[in-house]
Design an enzyme around this catalytic site. Structure first.
Site, PDB file in Angstrom:
ATOM      1  N   CYS A 140       0.810  -1.222   0.000  1.00 47.23           N
ATOM      2  CA  CYS A 140       0.000   0.000   0.000  1.00 47.23           C
ATOM      3  C   CYS A 140       0.841   1.269   0.000  1.00 47.23           C
ATOM      4  CB  CYS A 140      -0.968   0.001   1.177  1.00 47.23           C
ATOM      5  SG  CYS A 140      -0.207  -0.336   2.770  1.00 47.23           S
ATOM      6  N   TYR A 141       2.121   1.130   0.327  1.00 45.04           N
ATOM      7  CA  TYR A 141       3.053   2.264   0.277  1.00 45.04           C
ATOM      8  C   TYR A 141       4.295   1.838  -0.516  1.00 45.04           C
ATOM      9  CZ  TYR A 141       0.246   4.288   4.071  1.00 45.04           C
ATOM     10  OH  TYR A 141      -0.775   4.803   4.824  1.00 45.04           O
TER      11      TYR A 141
END
Length: 401
Positions: A140-141
């Site tokens: 997600c990052y």
């Protein structure tokens, strides 16, 4: 008896009477405590002094693709990124790193004159600051690094959150050794060559509320030229310090944690500073209004420099508990000379007395013109907190220590 609601109503109607704490002390000498209580509604205190246990919370906003920051630097000054993905805490005493050396001691020596306090000042002043970050790549990052130039207008939240400010009293530093010492009080000359103190004495906010009956959690304050609040008791809060009959402490005692929106502050009142061979810090202006709710408030605020004392501590002994040369009054300190062991010693303050007075006056003007109202504390500060040192025995400091 008065209430804060009644005082705020007078502020809104333009009928409030506010005095600086020095005006109050002069008026008490002239008209007495009872008449002063009948006349004044708010007493304005202020200080401008080094407060190194300070820092700023910064939220950068998400990049595209997003990054989960794990290490970051503002103009080479490291900040803490161990919580939200783009939430950062920049401490006032963090110092610029040099990547020309792998030895941390060399890094500290090379760039220690610029630190977090200077970066905070620059951001408040509207200056651009370089930013560099390394991320932990996740699904997600996914971003691994990021560089940019930021200002206070290009970031989301930017507020001071200071764990320990406004010492109710502090110490006087001297040096009994034969070599110069570099300390958080500045340079101490050998063989009692000088003495340095940091608290402005009888105009200091918490010395005018010695038993913490008025100032509490949620109290609205003047912070760095903007609005702030007392968020909690400060670290090393020690209200059980020994006290004189007037209830003022004889050394470091109560402290508070402060919070306020840095975007509304002025770089005139939030300044990075550097102590030679010690490191960076932050000079910070704080003004605290003391509502006159009962006559005892006037009695507490009438205390003078001759009625408040601080211990003279020898920094040449590298221990947590250092020897003392006894207690001296702030009237003696402000005279510019002390006599220690028969020797005349010149004295200087770290706090700016002139700026402290100016802050009290600015707070007074904001109250009398209706720009600043008061708040009720939501809880009072602890009055029975002991001080726990990090000793093997693990015991707390008693009143006799």
């Amino acid at each position: 008896m008065r209430t804060i609601a009644e005082i705020n109503d007078k502020i809104h109607r333009g009928q409030v009477v506010a005095w600086t704490v020095e005006e109050l002390k002069a008026q008490v000498a002239d008209i007495g405590i009872t008449q002063a209580f009948k006349t004044v509604d708010v007493i304005c205190t202020g200080t401008f002094e080094p407060m190194e246990s300070s820092g700023a919370i910064i939220n950068l906003g998400h990049t595209d693709p997003p990054i989960k920051i794990r290490q970051c630097w503002f103009d080479g000054v490291p900040a803490y990124a161990g919580f939200g993905a783009v939430d950062i805490y920049l401490g006032a005493t963090a110092i610029a790193e040099s990547h020309d050396s792998n030895d941390l001691r060399d890094q500290l020596r090379i760039n220690s004159q610029r630190g977090g306090g200077h970066v905070i000042e620059d951001l408040i002043a509207g200056k651009a600051v370089s930013f560099k970050a390394l991320g932990q790549a996740t699904d997600c990052y996914p971003r691994a690094s990021f560089e940019n130039t930021i200002t206070k207008d290009s970031i989301n939240q930017f507020y001071l959150f200071n764990p320990r400010n406004l010492y109710q009293n502090f110490i006087v530093g001297v040096n009994g050794s034969d070599r110069q010492l570099s300390t958080y009080l500045g340079t101490l000359q050998p063989e009692l060559g000088n003495a340095v103190y940091s608290n402005p004495g009888a105009i200091s906010p918490l010395l005018n509320d010695p038993e913490l009956k008025i100032v509490g959690i949620g109290t609205k304050i003047w912070l760095g030229g903007g609005v702030g609040y007392i968020a909690w008791e400060g670290t090393q809060h020690f209200p059980l310090q020994k006290r004189l009959p007037n209830r003022t402490p004889i050394g470091p005692a109560a402290t508070v944690a402060l919070i306020g929106d840095a975007k509304g502050m002025s770089a005139q009142w939030v300044r990075g500073c550097y102590f030679r061979n010690y490191g960076s810090s932050l000079m910070l202006g704080v003004g605290v209004p003391i509502p006159v709710l009962e006559e005892s408030v006037i009695r507490d605020c009438a205390v003078r420099d001759g009625d408040i004392v601080a211990p003279v501590i020898d920094f040449s002994i590298p221990r947590r508990v250092r020897p003392t040369f006894g207690l001296v009054s702030y009237a003696q300190l402000k005279s510019g000379r002390l006599v220690i062991d028969g020797k005349k010693v010149r004295v200087a303050p770290l706090a700016s007395i002139a700026f402290s007075r100016q802050i009290a006056e600015e707070l007074k003007q904001e109250i009398t013109t209706g720009k600043f109202t008061l708040t009720e504390p939501v809880a009072m500060l602890s009055r029975d907190r002991s001080f726990i040192p990090q000793d093997p025995r693990g015991s707390s400091v008693s009143l006799e220590d």
